[in-house]
Design a protein around this motif. Structure first.
Motif, PDB file in Angstrom:
ATOM      1  N   ALA A 198      -0.934   1.924  -6.242  1.00 17.15           N
ATOM      2  CA  ALA A 198      -0.022   1.096  -5.445  1.00 17.15           C
ATOM      3  C   ALA A 198       0.272  -0.245  -6.112  1.00 17.15           C
ATOM      4  N   ILE A 199      -0.729  -0.835  -6.746  1.00 19.43           N
ATOM      5  CA  ILE A 199      -0.505  -2.170  -7.301  1.00 19.43           C
ATOM      6  C   ILE A 199       0.462  -2.101  -8.484  1.00 19.43           C
ATOM      7  N   GLN A 200       0.341  -1.039  -9.287  1.00 20.89           N
ATOM      8  CA  GLN A 200       1.259  -0.893 -10.421  1.00 20.89           C
ATOM      9  C   GLN A 200       2.688  -0.682  -9.921  1.00 20.89           C
ATOM     10  N   PHE A 250       3.879 -16.268  -3.049  1.00 23.75           N
ATOM     11  CA  PHE A 250       3.111 -15.216  -2.377  1.00 23.75           C
ATOM     12  C   PHE A 250       1.925 -14.731  -3.203  1.00 23.75           C
ATOM     13  N   VAL A 251       1.010 -14.103  -2.474  1.00 22.22           N
ATOM     14  CA  VAL A 251      -0.195 -13.507  -3.067  1.00 22.22           C
ATOM     15  C   VAL A 251      -0.023 -12.002  -2.946  1.00 22.22           C
ATOM     16  N   LEU A 252      -0.033 -11.296  -4.065  1.00 22.53           N
ATOM     17  CA  LEU A 252       0.176  -9.851  -4.041  1.00 22.53           C
ATOM     18  C   LEU A 252      -1.171  -9.145  -4.144  1.00 22.53           C
ATOM     19  N   CYS A 253      -1.378  -8.143  -3.292  1.00 23.00           N
ATOM     20  CA  CYS A 253      -2.608  -7.355  -3.392  1.00 23.00           C
ATOM     21  C   CYS A 253      -2.344  -5.955  -2.865  1.00 23.00           C
ATOM     22  N   CYS A 254      -3.272  -5.060  -3.111  1.00 24.09           N
ATOM     23  CA  CYS A 254      -3.153  -3.739  -2.509  1.00 24.09           C
ATOM     24  C   CYS A 254      -4.541  -3.226  -2.164  1.00 24.09           C
ATOM     25  N   GLY A 285      -4.614  -7.767  -7.472  1.00 23.49           N
ATOM     26  CA  GLY A 285      -4.930  -6.409  -7.915  1.00 23.49           C
ATOM     27  C   GLY A 285      -5.384  -5.530  -6.761  1.00 23.49           C
ATOM     28  N   VAL A 286      -6.215  -4.539  -7.103  1.00 18.78           N
ATOM     29  CA  VAL A 286      -6.680  -3.587  -6.087  1.00 18.78           C
ATOM     30  C   VAL A 286      -7.909  -4.139  -5.382  1.00 18.78           C
ATOM     31  N   ASP A 325       0.830  -1.211   0.000  1.00 13.12           N
ATOM     32  CA  ASP A 325       0.000   0.000   0.000  1.00 13.12           C
ATOM     33  C   ASP A 325       0.864   1.261   0.000  1.00 13.12           C
ATOM     34  N   TRP A 326       1.702   1.392  -0.997  1.00 15.39           N
ATOM     35  CA  TRP A 326       2.545   2.589  -1.066  1.00 15.39           C
ATOM     36  C   TRP A 326       2.750   2.984  -2.520  1.00 15.39           C
ATOM     37  N   THR A 327       3.082   4.249  -2.714  1.00 15.62           N
ATOM     38  CA  THR A 327       3.413   4.727  -4.055  1.00 15.62           C
ATOM     39  C   THR A 327       4.789   5.401  -3.982  1.00 15.62           C
TER      40      THR A 327
END
Lengths: 330, 301
Positions: free
Chosen positions: A102-104, A92-96, A135-136, A65-67
């Protein structure tokens, strides 16, 4: 300032000069390569120890959760985290949650670390096989509740391209096919620039440090890598055992890089070691790999900026007190 | 076989099944009817409608948290009583509730875009002051959306493309330039400007004028020095020499990291915890007021 006394001049340095000094000092520091010895924070050592000793047969959840506005701190943390996970072959499982940017940014960081691995002759981490991308998630609070109650139902509608490039439910991927409940996974880590860890602690934290192998229904061990600004807010969770580890700001990221190089309870050539009192078993880092990177580059700059801040506060106060003493004397 | 793929209930029909399409059509019709109903509802009815929806949404979560939870429930279990059946319904409703919340959250993005476009299109059409910036915003928005989708579409249909920049097409380069090259860098620049203001403000305003400001400055100095690993490490070295490496020596308590950890653990964290309790109680009171329709701000239409 013409005609002023020296203490007046000390209190009235033109702001443009201050800006210029800061710019030059910070920019110059970026070009100096130095491995600075540190005493890692206890919460950083907790996090590193957990990441290095957790089981690798089940995936973890990485909530990013960062940009780039907090690149100095979060980017270094994310890179260190991904290097550890990939070197230990942890899926791992990536999400935001929340910010669609943040996801990009997370995907870009993942690509950067992947490119670095390929350049160094290591295996590329592949989407679907090694990680999945949720994703988001606009409302992570509800999603966390749903994952806690029934993990597979919560993720049922989410698809990723499979090996053949066809969209398929992430639950069928090699990453998640053996995960039936959230408690099957050893960790959910939140790399964040805001207070998103609060919501995760409220909904998913077991509320205590679980002993290895212990599970609590609907709960998952949590960890956090946050900015320096958010650090104090997350500290109570670390103290209470609601998170298993906490990396705070650039110092936390540098601690991780330092421990990746030196390990825990491992004396180096000079006899120095990072001592981890809760578990004196030596934990090997990754000597010889790329460990010192972004946090190392920025850490000297942090020193310069903080040193400059202290210097200017001292200059201002000396001028203030000299001026006060002079007025009294008159 | 994946259990989630074969379980169906009121909330989750099997994908592409006839039942699923019927449910989608029914949900669409009900949604449209509710929307039209709201549009034509008399003004005096709007408040009760908002209150009812808020109450029902909140009531689900109250029941979910306080109603006894099914223990060790297996996917094939059938409820043995009405109470257990109700508990099953509440548990099954959790994932759809998350989907609904996520959908509503996603709609907020659309609402925000609509609002931005409405205001800035008016600015441009009426040539209000600084209309040029409004035009830039609209153009940037359109370009980012167009190239963002273009980039996504191309990568979806060419799975290996993301790893091979040489095979990128124009939308990939355009999106890369706009998102990573411009937006993200400007974001970082905006944030880094704070450092200049902090330094300037600290220099001008951070004066030791009272006991409170002295305590604040001392703790700030301690925290800043403890963040400087080199200073902390050097100071630990000095202490090591003074104590001749004896870990039980009292002087070891004065290592920068030890002092800053003590301050954090015994002063900062308890204060934050007290604040958190206050905020939590305040949040609970506010949530109750909104849920029960007592808070005017919560149900104002």
């Amino acid at each position: 300032m013409k005609g002023g006394t020296w203490y007046d001049k000390m209190q009235a340095v033109d702001r443009r000069i201050i800006y210029l000094v800061l710019l030059v000092v910070c920019a110059a520091s970026l070009f100096i390569k130095a491995s600075i010895p540190v005493n890692p924070d206890t919460c950083s050592a907790d996090l590193f120890h957990y990441l290095m000793t957790m089981p690798t047969d089940k995936p973890i959840i990485v909530e990013s959760d960062w940009t780039l506005s907090t690149r100095g701190e979060n980017s270094a943390s994310m890179e260190a985290l991904l290097r550890i996970l990939m070197r230990r072959n942890v899926k791992f499982v990536l999400c935001c949650a929340g910010d669609p940017q943040a996801i990009q940014v997370a995907r870009n960081t993942l690509k950067q670390i992947n490119d670095e691995r390929v350049k160094n002759g290591e295996r590329r981490y592949t989407k679907w096989i090694d990680y999945v991308d949720l994703g988001v998630v606009p409302d992570m609070g509800s999603m966390a509740n749903a994952m806690s109650t029934d993990f597979r139902s919560a993720l049922k509608g989410i698809k990723n391209p499979n090996e053949n490039g066809e969209p398929e439910a992430v639950l069928n991927s090699p990453v998640l096919k053996d995960v039936n409940a959230i408690e099957d996974m050893p960790l959910m880590i939140n790399v964040t620039a805001s207070a998103t860890i609060d919501m995760l602690v409220q909904r998913l934290s077991p509320g205590k440090k679980l002993v290895p192998g212990e599970k609590m229904k609907g709960k998952i061990p949590l960890a956090c890598m946050c900015t320096g600004v958010m650090g104090p807010q997350a500290l109570p969770y670390s103290q209470a055992g609601q998170v298993v580890g906490l990396g705070i700001g650039l110092k936390g990221a540098y601690d991780m890089e330092y421990m990746m190089e030196h390990g825990l309870n491992q004396p180096d050539a000079k006899g120095r070691m990072v001592e981890y009192k809760p578990d004196p078993t030596p934990v090997q880092g990754f000597p010889g790999s790329v460990n010192f990177d972004r946090a190392n580059r920025y850490y000297l700059t942090l020193h310069s900026a903080l040193g400059l801040l202290i210097l200017f506060v001292i200059v201002g106060n000396v001028g203030f007190y000299a001026s006060k003493a002079s007025r009294r004397a008159r | 076989m994946i259990l989630a793929a074969i379980q169906t209930n009121f909330w989750a029909a099997a994908p592409h099944s006839r039942y699923c399409y019927w449910m989608m059509a029914a949900a669409f019709l009900v949604g449209m009817a509710m929307l039209v109903g709201c549009l034509f509802a008399p003004t005096r009815l709007r408040k009760p409608i908002v209150w009812t929806v808020t109450f029902l949404a909140g009531f689900y979560w109250v029941l979910f948290y306080f109603f006894p939870e099914p223990i060790s429930r297996k996917p094939t279990d059938i409820a043995r009583s009405g109470i257990e059946g109700f508990a099953f319904v509440l548990a099954d409703g959790n994932a759809p509730a998350a989907t609904i919340a996520n959908s509503v959250g996603a709609f907020l993005f659309g609402l925000g875009i609509y609002s931005l476009l409405r205001i800035h299109t008016n600015n441009v059409l009426k040539k209000r002051q600084n209309w040029f910036f409004s035009l830039m915003l609209i153009l940037s928005l359109i370009c980012m959306v167009a190239y963002g989708y273009g980039n996504w579409w191309i990568k979806q249909h060419n799975p290996g493309l993301i790893d091979t920049q040489a095979r990128w097409l124009f939308p990939n380069y355009a999106f890369d330039m706009m998102f990573d090259g411009l937006l993200q860098q400007m974001d970082a620049v905006m944030f880094s400007l704070v450092a200049f203001y902090i330094l300037s403000a600290a220099y001008r305003a951070f004066r030791i004028r009272s006991v409170e400001s002295t305590v604040l400055m001392a703790s700030a100095l301690l925290m800043m020095l403890s963040l400087m690993g080199a200073v902390d490490f050097a100071w630990s070295g000095v202490l090591g020499k003074l104590t001749h490496g004896d870990p039980t020596n009292f002087l070891n308590n004065f290592a920068l990291s030890s002092v800053s950890n003590w301050v954090k653990a015994n002063l900062q964290v308890p204060s934050l915890r007290a604040l958190d309790f206050g905020i939590g109680l305040g949040g609970l009171a506010m949530a109750l007021r909104i849920w029960l329709g007592l808070e005017k701000g919560g149900v104002t239409v």
